[in-house]
Design a protein around this motif. Structure first.
Motif, PDB file in Angstrom:
ATOM      1  N   ARG A   1     -32.940  -5.517 -12.175  1.00 53.13           N
ATOM      2  CA  ARG A   1     -32.169  -6.524 -12.914  1.00 53.13           C
ATOM      3  C   ARG A   1     -31.141  -5.898 -13.850  1.00 53.13           C
ATOM      4  O   ARG A   1     -30.160  -6.541 -14.212  1.00 53.13           O
ATOM      5  CB  ARG A   1     -33.109  -7.419 -13.723  1.00 53.13           C
ATOM      6  N   GLU A   2     -31.391  -4.649 -14.278  1.00 52.44           N
ATOM      7  CA  GLU A   2     -30.483  -4.004 -15.232  1.00 52.44           C
ATOM      8  C   GLU A   2     -29.752  -2.804 -14.629  1.00 52.44           C
ATOM      9  O   GLU A   2     -29.183  -1.989 -15.360  1.00 52.44           O
ATOM     10  CB  GLU A   2     -31.269  -3.515 -16.463  1.00 52.44           C
ATOM     11  N   ARG A   3     -29.741  -2.665 -13.333  1.00 55.51           N
ATOM     12  CA  ARG A   3     -29.122  -1.477 -12.728  1.00 55.51           C
ATOM     13  C   ARG A   3     -27.608  -1.433 -12.950  1.00 55.51           C
ATOM     14  O   ARG A   3     -26.929  -2.451 -12.904  1.00 55.51           O
ATOM     15  CB  ARG A   3     -29.398  -1.455 -11.227  1.00 55.51           C
ATOM     16  N   LYS A   4     -27.131  -0.191 -13.115  1.00 54.74           N
ATOM     17  CA  LYS A   4     -25.691   0.042 -13.228  1.00 54.74           C
ATOM     18  C   LYS A   4     -25.068   0.257 -11.849  1.00 54.74           C
ATOM     19  O   LYS A   4     -23.915  -0.111 -11.613  1.00 54.74           O
ATOM     20  CB  LYS A   4     -25.419   1.252 -14.117  1.00 54.74           C
ATOM     21  N   SER A   5     -25.794   0.902 -10.945  1.00 55.00           N
ATOM     22  CA  SER A   5     -25.295   1.207  -9.604  1.00 55.00           C
ATOM     23  C   SER A   5     -25.698   0.112  -8.620  1.00 55.00           C
ATOM     24  O   SER A   5     -26.723  -0.556  -8.803  1.00 55.00           O
ATOM     25  CB  SER A   5     -25.869   2.543  -9.105  1.00 55.00           C
ATOM     26  N   LYS A   6     -24.910  -0.047  -7.571  1.00 59.06           N
ATOM     27  CA  LYS A   6     -25.307  -0.857  -6.433  1.00 59.06           C
ATOM     28  C   LYS A   6     -26.235  -0.027  -5.548  1.00 59.06           C
ATOM     29  O   LYS A   6     -26.187   1.213  -5.555  1.00 59.06           O
ATOM     30  CB  LYS A   6     -24.087  -1.293  -5.630  1.00 59.06           C
ATOM     31  N   VAL A   7     -27.060  -0.709  -4.759  1.00 59.95           N
ATOM     32  CA  VAL A   7     -28.010  -0.018  -3.876  1.00 59.95           C
ATOM     33  C   VAL A   7     -27.872  -0.550  -2.456  1.00 59.95           C
ATOM     34  O   VAL A   7     -27.823  -1.768  -2.239  1.00 59.95           O
ATOM     35  CB  VAL A   7     -29.461  -0.213  -4.371  1.00 59.95           C
ATOM     36  N   VAL A   8     -27.796   0.380  -1.504  1.00 64.73           N
ATOM     37  CA  VAL A   8     -27.831   0.055  -0.080  1.00 64.73           C
ATOM     38  C   VAL A   8     -29.053   0.740   0.534  1.00 64.73           C
ATOM     39  O   VAL A   8     -29.277   1.934   0.311  1.00 64.73           O
ATOM     40  CB  VAL A   8     -26.545   0.501   0.644  1.00 64.73           C
ATOM     41  N   LEU A   9     -29.836  -0.014   1.284  1.00 65.43           N
ATOM     42  CA  LEU A   9     -31.010   0.515   1.982  1.00 65.43           C
ATOM     43  C   LEU A   9     -30.742   0.500   3.476  1.00 65.43           C
ATOM     44  O   LEU A   9     -30.291  -0.511   4.020  1.00 65.43           O
ATOM     45  CB  LEU A   9     -32.238  -0.348   1.669  1.00 65.43           C
ATOM     46  N   THR A  10     -31.014   1.625   4.146  1.00 57.53           N
ATOM     47  CA  THR A  10     -30.920   1.630   5.605  1.00 57.53           C
ATOM     48  C   THR A  10     -32.223   1.120   6.197  1.00 57.53           C
ATOM     49  O   THR A  10     -33.313   1.459   5.739  1.00 57.53           O
ATOM     50  CB  THR A  10     -30.594   3.026   6.160  1.00 57.53           C
ATOM     51  N   ILE A  11     -32.103   0.283   7.227  1.00 57.32           N
ATOM     52  CA  ILE A  11     -33.246  -0.320   7.908  1.00 57.32           C
ATOM     53  C   ILE A  11     -33.096  -0.075   9.405  1.00 57.32           C
ATOM     54  O   ILE A  11     -32.034   0.347   9.870  1.00 57.32           O
ATOM     55  CB  ILE A  11     -33.348  -1.825   7.611  1.00 57.32           C
ATOM     56  N   GLY A  12     -34.140  -0.376  10.166  1.00 60.91           N
ATOM     57  CA  GLY A  12     -34.081  -0.128  11.604  1.00 60.91           C
ATOM     58  C   GLY A  12     -34.627  -1.277  12.417  1.00 60.91           C
ATOM     59  O   GLY A  12     -35.516  -2.021  11.965  1.00 60.91           O
ATOM     60  N   SER A  13     -34.119  -1.413  13.637  1.00 56.75           N
ATOM     61  CA  SER A  13     -34.686  -2.365  14.580  1.00 56.75           C
ATOM     62  C   SER A  13     -36.014  -1.864  15.131  1.00 56.75           C
ATOM     63  O   SER A  13     -36.747  -2.596  15.789  1.00 56.75           O
ATOM     64  CB  SER A  13     -33.710  -2.620  15.729  1.00 56.75           C
ATOM     65  N   ASP A  14     -36.343  -0.600  14.832  1.00 53.58           N
ATOM     66  CA  ASP A  14     -37.622   0.015  15.185  1.00 53.58           C
ATOM     67  C   ASP A  14     -37.756   1.243  14.305  1.00 53.58           C
ATOM     68  O   ASP A  14     -36.821   1.632  13.592  1.00 53.58           O
ATOM     69  CB  ASP A  14     -37.646   0.381  16.670  1.00 53.58           C
TER      70      ASP A  14
END
Length: 348
Positions: free
Chosen positions: A144-157
């Motif tokens: 809720r208080e983060r300064k940076s944006k976050v991207v998570l990599t996910i997989g179809s498997d």
């Protein structure tokens, strides 16, 4: 992007240097190539990384640690993961030689090198990458208080290149002017980045909190934090660690890694269609915040360039998302969409 300390790696891959047998060594060769001085594999001695793997250039391969010392490494990274994750007793003489020579050892095995009696006097030189951090807590909601944006990599498997997707995306983002920090969540990603937490070694209650804590350490150091994904939420064996990563990182967006030629997982269960995968991930974050899948990286290890490009077109038609083979045919369209959606002011 934070400056990373330059290292001089020797990679320990005794008798297992190949595409499937030395994942950690291969990752270091790909993403820290200019720091890898030598590879140890008696079965391939006299050849180069390029000869054996088809990439890596002229990194020499020697038969024994005693020869590797001639290249003056400061890190010996154990680049292979035997079944069961134990330290092979036949490795002991070479590992001890490295430690007695003042070389640090980075080990991502399930058995901790520093707990073996013979090596305990050298624990200050050993990084057991999979050893869980002390003082773990459940997630606190710091997103809720983060300064940076976050991207998570996910997989179809599982095992479809989520780490490679994150690290390649980091390179593409840098090329178009956006700095980012990569947080590793498995032993290979951690050795490449020099940070992170091996979530498969963390007690399940603390996975979310362990990931949150790693993000907290680098929050604000770059506009974007890229978190390496693990497992697959649609995999009945590995879904738990994936869900922990999702709710621990609370990403602002996802990037999906997908192998088009794979129709079922290693349990012989049919893979769901990509629209289902995308909708599921977005729904898992929706109770807390919006987070979209912003692009697809096609994992094409078993395809030539033409097949890969055809697959990209099929995925695009199925999902409507920017889709590319980020390794074989980089177009940076996924990176551009990340910037467009998360940092629109950079495009003005």
């Amino acid at each position: 992007m934070m400056a990373q300390k330059k290292r001089k790696f020797a990679l320990f891959a005794q008798n297992r240097l190949h595409a499937l047998g030395s994942k950690t060594a291969n990752g270091l060769i790909l993403f820290r190539n200019d720091e890898v001085r030598v590879i140890i594999d008696a079965s391939k001695a006299g050849q180069t990384a390029q000869d054996v793997l088809g990439y890596g250039g002229p990194i020499p391969i020697v038969a024994h640690m005693s020869e590797a010392l001639e290249y003056r490494p400061d890190i010996l990274a154990i680049g292979i993961a035997p079944i069961g994750g134990a330290v092979n007793p036949t490795w002991h003489p070479e590992l001890r030689l490295a430690l007695e020579s003042g070389v640090n050892i980075w080990a991502g095995l399930h058995q901790f090198l520093g707990d073996i009696e013979e090596f305990q006097p050298f624990r200050n030189l050993i990084w057991d990458v999979r050893r869980p951090p002390v003082g773990l807590k459940i997630a606190q909601g710091h997103w809720r208080e983060r300064k940076s944006k976050v991207v998570l990599t996910i997989g179809s498997d599982s095992n479809v290149g989520k780490m490679t997707t994150a690290l390649t995306l980091q390179q593409h983002l840098k090329d178009i002017g956006l700095d980012s920090v990569f947080v590793g969540t498995g032993q290979t990603g951690m050795m490449i980045s020099g940070r992170g937490v091996a979530v498969d070694a963390v007690i399940s209650d603390f996975i979310n909190g362990a990931v949150e804590a790693e993000i907290d350490k680098v929050d604000g150091q770059a506009p974007l934090i890229l978190v390496e994904g693990q497992g697959a939420v649609t995999h009945m064996g590995y879904s738990g660690v994936t869900l922990g990563l999702i709710h621990g990182s609370m990403p602002d967006a996802f990037i999906l890694a997908h192998q088009p030629s794979r129709l079922q997982d290693d349990y012989k269960h049919p893979l769901p269609d990509l629209r289902t995968v995308i909708d599921l991930h977005q729904a898992l974050v929706k109770p807390f915040k919006p987070a979209e899948v912003l692009g697809v990286n096609v994992y094409s290890k078993d395809m030539d360039i033409d097949q890969s490009q055809e697959a990209c077109q099929v995925v695009y038609e199925e999902t409507g998302l920017p889709t590319e083979d980020m390794v074989k045919m980089p177009k940076r369209i996924v990176a551009e969409n990340v910037v467009r959606k998360l940092f629109p002011d950079l495009l003005k």
